[in-house]
Scaffold this active site. Structure first.
Site, PDB file in Angstrom:
ATOM      1  N   ARG A   1      56.019  41.231  25.700  1.00 54.63           N
ATOM      2  CA  ARG A   1      56.325  42.455  26.424  1.00 54.63           C
ATOM      3  C   ARG A   1      55.276  42.732  27.497  1.00 54.63           C
ATOM      4  O   ARG A   1      55.565  43.316  28.522  1.00 54.63           O
ATOM      5  CB  ARG A   1      56.392  43.611  25.432  1.00 54.63           C
ATOM      6  CG  ARG A   1      56.909  44.887  26.053  1.00 54.63           C
ATOM      7  CD  ARG A   1      56.497  46.079  25.217  1.00 54.63           C
ATOM      8  NE  ARG A   1      57.227  46.181  23.985  1.00 54.63           N
ATOM      9  CZ  ARG A   1      56.788  46.922  22.951  1.00 54.63           C
ATOM     10  NH1 ARG A   1      55.654  47.566  23.024  1.00 54.63           N
ATOM     11  NH2 ARG A   1      57.496  46.991  21.853  1.00 54.63           N
ATOM     12  N   TYR A   2      54.030  42.349  27.219  1.00 56.73           N
ATOM     13  CA  TYR A   2      52.946  42.580  28.171  1.00 56.73           C
ATOM     14  C   TYR A   2      52.526  41.246  28.774  1.00 56.73           C
ATOM     15  O   TYR A   2      52.558  40.215  28.097  1.00 56.73           O
ATOM     16  CB  TYR A   2      51.738  43.204  27.460  1.00 56.73           C
ATOM     17  CG  TYR A   2      52.025  44.515  26.774  1.00 56.73           C
ATOM     18  CD1 TYR A   2      52.237  45.671  27.517  1.00 56.73           C
ATOM     19  CD2 TYR A   2      52.077  44.591  25.388  1.00 56.73           C
ATOM     20  CE1 TYR A   2      52.480  46.877  26.890  1.00 56.73           C
ATOM     21  CE2 TYR A   2      52.319  45.801  24.748  1.00 56.73           C
ATOM     22  CZ  TYR A   2      52.513  46.940  25.500  1.00 56.73           C
ATOM     23  OH  TYR A   2      52.754  48.126  24.875  1.00 56.73           O
TER      24      TYR A   2
ATOM     25  N   ARG B   1      49.562  39.019  26.825  1.00 54.60           N
ATOM     26  CA  ARG B   1      49.501  38.820  25.379  1.00 54.60           C
ATOM     27  C   ARG B   1      50.891  38.766  24.769  1.00 54.60           C
ATOM     28  O   ARG B   1      51.811  39.416  25.258  1.00 54.60           O
ATOM     29  CB  ARG B   1      48.667  39.919  24.710  1.00 54.60           C
ATOM     30  CG  ARG B   1      49.105  41.342  24.983  1.00 54.60           C
ATOM     31  CD  ARG B   1      47.880  42.265  24.855  1.00 54.60           C
ATOM     32  NE  ARG B   1      48.192  43.687  24.907  1.00 54.60           N
ATOM     33  CZ  ARG B   1      48.374  44.387  26.028  1.00 54.60           C
ATOM     34  NH1 ARG B   1      48.367  43.783  27.208  1.00 54.60           N
ATOM     35  NH2 ARG B   1      48.599  45.678  25.970  1.00 54.60           N
TER      36      ARG B   1
ATOM     37  N   CYS C   1      55.857  40.717   3.699  1.00 54.19           N
ATOM     38  CA  CYS C   1      54.570  41.407   3.571  1.00 54.19           C
ATOM     39  C   CYS C   1      54.201  41.473   2.094  1.00 54.19           C
ATOM     40  O   CYS C   1      55.086  41.443   1.241  1.00 54.19           O
ATOM     41  CB  CYS C   1      54.664  42.840   4.087  1.00 54.19           C
ATOM     42  SG  CYS C   1      55.085  42.950   5.822  1.00 54.19           S
TER      43      CYS C   1
ATOM     44  N   CYS D   1      55.569  49.111   3.279  1.00 54.51           N
ATOM     45  CA  CYS D   1      55.239  50.500   3.581  1.00 54.51           C
ATOM     46  C   CYS D   1      56.546  51.251   3.826  1.00 54.51           C
ATOM     47  O   CYS D   1      57.416  50.755   4.536  1.00 54.51           O
ATOM     48  CB  CYS D   1      54.377  50.562   4.837  1.00 54.51           C
ATOM     49  SG  CYS D   1      52.994  49.406   4.758  1.00 54.51           S
TER      50      CYS D   1
ATOM     51  N   CYS E   1      57.549  51.789   7.511  1.00 49.30           N
ATOM     52  CA  CYS E   1      57.359  50.623   8.388  1.00 49.30           C
ATOM     53  C   CYS E   1      58.249  50.697   9.624  1.00 49.30           C
ATOM     54  O   CYS E   1      59.444  50.939   9.518  1.00 49.30           O
ATOM     55  CB  CYS E   1      57.682  49.345   7.624  1.00 49.30           C
ATOM     56  SG  CYS E   1      57.646  47.886   8.672  1.00 49.30           S
TER      57      CYS E   1
ATOM     58  N   ARG F   1      59.039  48.195  11.402  1.00 45.29           N
ATOM     59  CA  ARG F   1      59.891  47.006  11.475  1.00 45.29           C
ATOM     60  C   ARG F   1      60.681  46.841  10.176  1.00 45.29           C
ATOM     61  O   ARG F   1      61.020  45.743   9.775  1.00 45.29           O
ATOM     62  CB  ARG F   1      59.047  45.742  11.689  1.00 45.29           C
ATOM     63  CG  ARG F   1      58.419  45.668  13.038  1.00 45.29           C
ATOM     64  CD  ARG F   1      58.136  44.218  13.458  1.00 45.29           C
ATOM     65  NE  ARG F   1      57.399  44.241  14.701  1.00 45.29           N
ATOM     66  CZ  ARG F   1      56.093  43.996  14.805  1.00 45.29           C
ATOM     67  NH1 ARG F   1      55.394  43.649  13.746  1.00 45.29           N
ATOM     68  NH2 ARG F   1      55.510  44.070  15.973  1.00 45.29           N
TER      69      ARG F   1
ATOM     70  N   ASP G   1      56.832  55.972  14.419  1.00 46.13           N
ATOM     71  CA  ASP G   1      57.970  55.447  15.178  1.00 46.13           C
ATOM     72  C   ASP G   1      59.281  55.944  14.574  1.00 46.13           C
ATOM     73  O   ASP G   1      59.335  56.345  13.416  1.00 46.13           O
ATOM     74  CB  ASP G   1      57.929  53.910  15.167  1.00 46.13           C
ATOM     75  CG  ASP G   1      56.779  53.373  16.012  1.00 46.13           C
ATOM     76  OD1 ASP G   1      56.650  53.824  17.163  1.00 46.13           O
ATOM     77  OD2 ASP G   1      56.011  52.528  15.508  1.00 46.13           O
TER      78      ASP G   1
ATOM     79  N   ASP H   1      54.496  54.309  20.863  1.00 40.76           N
ATOM     80  CA  ASP H   1      55.200  53.139  21.352  1.00 40.76           C
ATOM     81  C   ASP H   1      56.543  53.671  21.847  1.00 40.76           C
ATOM     82  O   ASP H   1      57.374  54.100  21.035  1.00 40.76           O
ATOM     83  CB  ASP H   1      55.367  52.118  20.213  1.00 40.76           C
ATOM     84  CG  ASP H   1      55.230  50.705  20.727  1.00 40.76           C
ATOM     85  OD1 ASP H   1      55.781  50.423  21.799  1.00 40.76           O
ATOM     86  OD2 ASP H   1      54.565  49.896  20.053  1.00 40.76           O
TER      87      ASP H   1
ATOM     88  N   LYS I   1      53.198  50.874  24.798  1.00 40.89           N
ATOM     89  CA  LYS I   1      52.364  51.890  24.136  1.00 40.89           C
ATOM     90  C   LYS I   1      51.594  52.688  25.187  1.00 40.89           C
ATOM     91  O   LYS I   1      51.017  52.100  26.095  1.00 40.89           O
ATOM     92  CB  LYS I   1      51.324  51.213  23.250  1.00 40.89           C
ATOM     93  CG  LYS I   1      51.869  50.591  21.993  1.00 40.89           C
ATOM     94  CD  LYS I   1      50.700  50.080  21.141  1.00 40.89           C
ATOM     95  CE  LYS I   1      51.179  49.070  20.121  1.00 40.89           C
ATOM     96  NZ  LYS I   1      51.792  47.878  20.729  1.00 40.89           N
TER      97      LYS I   1
HETATM   98  C1  LIG Z   1      51.477  46.651  20.286  1.00 41.11           C
HETATM   99  C2  LIG Z   1      51.888  45.460  20.972  1.00 41.11           C
HETATM  100  C3  LIG Z   1      50.943  44.613  21.571  1.00 41.11           C
HETATM  101  C4  LIG Z   1      49.466  44.894  21.514  1.00 41.11           C
HETATM  102  O1  LIG Z   1      49.141  45.944  22.344  1.00 41.11           O
HETATM  103  P1  LIG Z   1      47.614  46.385  22.429  1.00 41.11           P
HETATM  104  O2  LIG Z   1      47.653  47.663  23.211  1.00 41.11           O
HETATM  105  O3  LIG Z   1      46.901  45.294  23.153  1.00 41.11           O
HETATM  106  O4  LIG Z   1      47.138  46.570  21.043  1.00 41.11           O
HETATM  107  C5  LIG Z   1      51.383  43.495  22.229  1.00 41.11           C
HETATM  108  N1  LIG Z   1      52.700  43.197  22.321  1.00 41.11           N
HETATM  109  C6  LIG Z   1      53.630  43.997  21.777  1.00 41.11           C
HETATM  110  C7  LIG Z   1      55.067  43.638  21.914  1.00 41.11           C
HETATM  111  C8  LIG Z   1      53.257  45.148  21.072  1.00 41.11           C
HETATM  112  O5  LIG Z   1      54.193  45.923  20.508  1.00 41.11           O
HETATM  113  S1  SF4 Z   2      53.932  48.458   8.248  1.00 40.29           S
HETATM  114 FE1  SF4 Z   2      55.668  47.066   7.896  1.00 40.29          FE
HETATM  115  S2  SF4 Z   2      54.988  45.095   8.740  1.00 40.29           S
HETATM  116 FE2  SF4 Z   2      53.145  46.344   8.394  1.00 40.29          FE
HETATM  117  S3  SF4 Z   2      52.445  45.824   6.298  1.00 40.29           S
HETATM  118 FE3  SF4 Z   2      53.731  47.658   6.152  1.00 40.29          FE
HETATM  119  S4  SF4 Z   2      55.761  46.805   5.665  1.00 40.29           S
HETATM  120 FE4  SF4 Z   2      54.569  45.098   6.505  1.00 40.29          FE
END
Ligand SMILES: *Cc1c(COP(=O)(O)O)cnc(C)c1O
Ligand code: SF4
Length: 353
Positions: free
Chosen positions: A96-97, A100, A109, A113, A116, A118, A278, A315, A322
């Site tokens: 996305r960025y 990175r 996991c 959580c 979570c 995701r 989220d 986010d 973010k």
């Molecule tokens: C959160 C996230 C990152 C990392 O972002 P930082 O601000 O560098 O911590 C990178 N890629 C994606 C898709 C993310 O959701």
């Molecule tokens: S927040 Fe989601 S991805 Fe992260 S440790 Fe908890 S269950 Fe796993």
């Protein structure tokens, strides 16, 4: 109802097992089975040990024990709350960025959580990348020289064996344009015994550093075993940061945040992000308002060590990235170069600069 608690020998994955160990009421098991059918459940022995089952609001228990309120989906909640899907060029990569990428070698996991972000993607039934898919993900990183950092996430990548983790870190170290490997994990807290000498050795890069970003939300998660596991990583020269989620009734007060961030700093982990909750499905009972989060951060800024200040971030749903939600302390005051600066107590001061 007070229950007899027994520390389990292995991870608890079913409401009936949680009841057997005194962590949920036997009368709730049927209702919790419906939650577990939708969202995976796992509580490690290390976390079960830290739950006080006589406290229905136990801050560790609330993070991992299923709750009937998870079946309530409120307006605006999404299956992919932060919009990762459109940024998936090959399986296992989210790009996305510019500089990175996320690399998700596993989707499971050690704990699940309840909030979570995701939660629709993670779970024991979701596959890890197979060898060919991992090759494809690494080829994508090799082919995109603007990528400087690889963030291993998932799932929790630290459930990989030390051997597989070491192989992966070594392959990333061989990509000349990479400058950093970052690992997002909850393992040092939820399964501290996994941080053994083999894992520490596996994590250390040969050419570029590995940083570990720990997910922790409450000081009660951090007992002596957790602090020792973190110590093994930091002593080996692996820098650690943390990310936390602001959770209603769990850590959304200044005292708890202060104690949590101080506990992290004492363990040599720098609090980096505090995430606004989220819009994941069935997590409305955990979300605070943005106004409440901003007020908490403002109070922390004035009262607590600068090292204990994470950035409060959102986010943006839809994959827009973010951004900090923290208040702006500065506003333009008429003519160019004259600013009004607000101090932590709310008084304003003129500043030329
Ligand atoms: C959160 C996230 C990152 C990392 O972002 P930082 O601000 O560098 O911590 C990178 N890629 C994606 C898709 C993310 O959701
Ligand atoms: S927040 Fe989601 S991805 Fe992260 S440790 Fe908890 S269950 Fe796993």
């Amino acid at each position: 109802m007070p229950r007899d608690k027994q520390t389990p020998q292995k991870t608890l994955r079913h409401p009936a097992d949680l009841a057997d160990h005194g962590l949920v009421a036997p009368t709730d098991v049927a209702a919790l089975e419906r939650v577990a059918a939708q969202f995976a459940v796992a509580v490690t022995p290390a976390m079960a040990e830290r739950i006080d089952p006589t406290d229905p609001d136990d801050p560790v228990g609330r993070q991992f024990l299923p709750d009937a309120r998870e079946l309530l989906v409120t307006e605006g909640e999404l299956a992919d709350p932060i919009g990762d899907e459109p940024f998936t060029p090959v399986k296992g990569i989210t790009h996305r960025y510019h500089d990175r990428v996320l690399l998700k070698p596993v989707h499971a996991c050690p704990v699940y959580c309840r909030f979570c972000f995701r939660r629709e993607m993670v779970g024991p039934g979701s596959d890890a990348l197979d060898a060919g898919e991992l090759d494809g993900a690494i080829a994508y990183i090799q082919d995109n020289p603007q990528i400087w950092e690889v963030i291993l996430t998932g799932g929790d990548p630290m459930i990989l064996s030390p051997r597989r983790m070491g192989d992966l870190i070594a392959r990333l170290n061989d990509i000349p344009h990479l400058g950093l490997v970052r690992i997002h994990s909850r393992v040092p807290v939820v399964d501290p015994d996994r941080i053994n000498a083999e894992m520490v050795a596996a994590l250390k890069g040969t050419r570029i550093p590995t940083w570990v970003m720990l997910h922790a939300n409450h000081w009660r998660e951090l007992g002596p075993d957790q602090v020792a596991a973190i110590g093994r990583l930091v002593d080996a020269g692996i820098p650690m940061l943390s990310q936390s989620v602001l959770l209603r009734g769990l850590n959304d007060d200044v005292d708890t945040l202060t104690r949590t961030f101080r506990a992290l700093i004492s363990a040599r982990v720098k609090p980096h992000y505090l995430h606004h909750g989220d819009l994941a499905k069935g997590t409305g009972h955990f979300r605070t308002s943005v106004a409440a989060g901003r007020a908490l951060m403002r109070q922390l800024r004035g009262d607590v060590s600068g090292l204990c200040q994470p950035t409060y971030v959102l986010d943006i749903p839809g994959g827009h990235g973010k951004v900090p939600l923290t208040q702006d302390y500065l506003s333009p005051q008429g003519e160019d170069g004259i600013w009004l600066v607000e101090d932590p107590r709310g008084s304003r001061h003129s500043y030329r600069g």
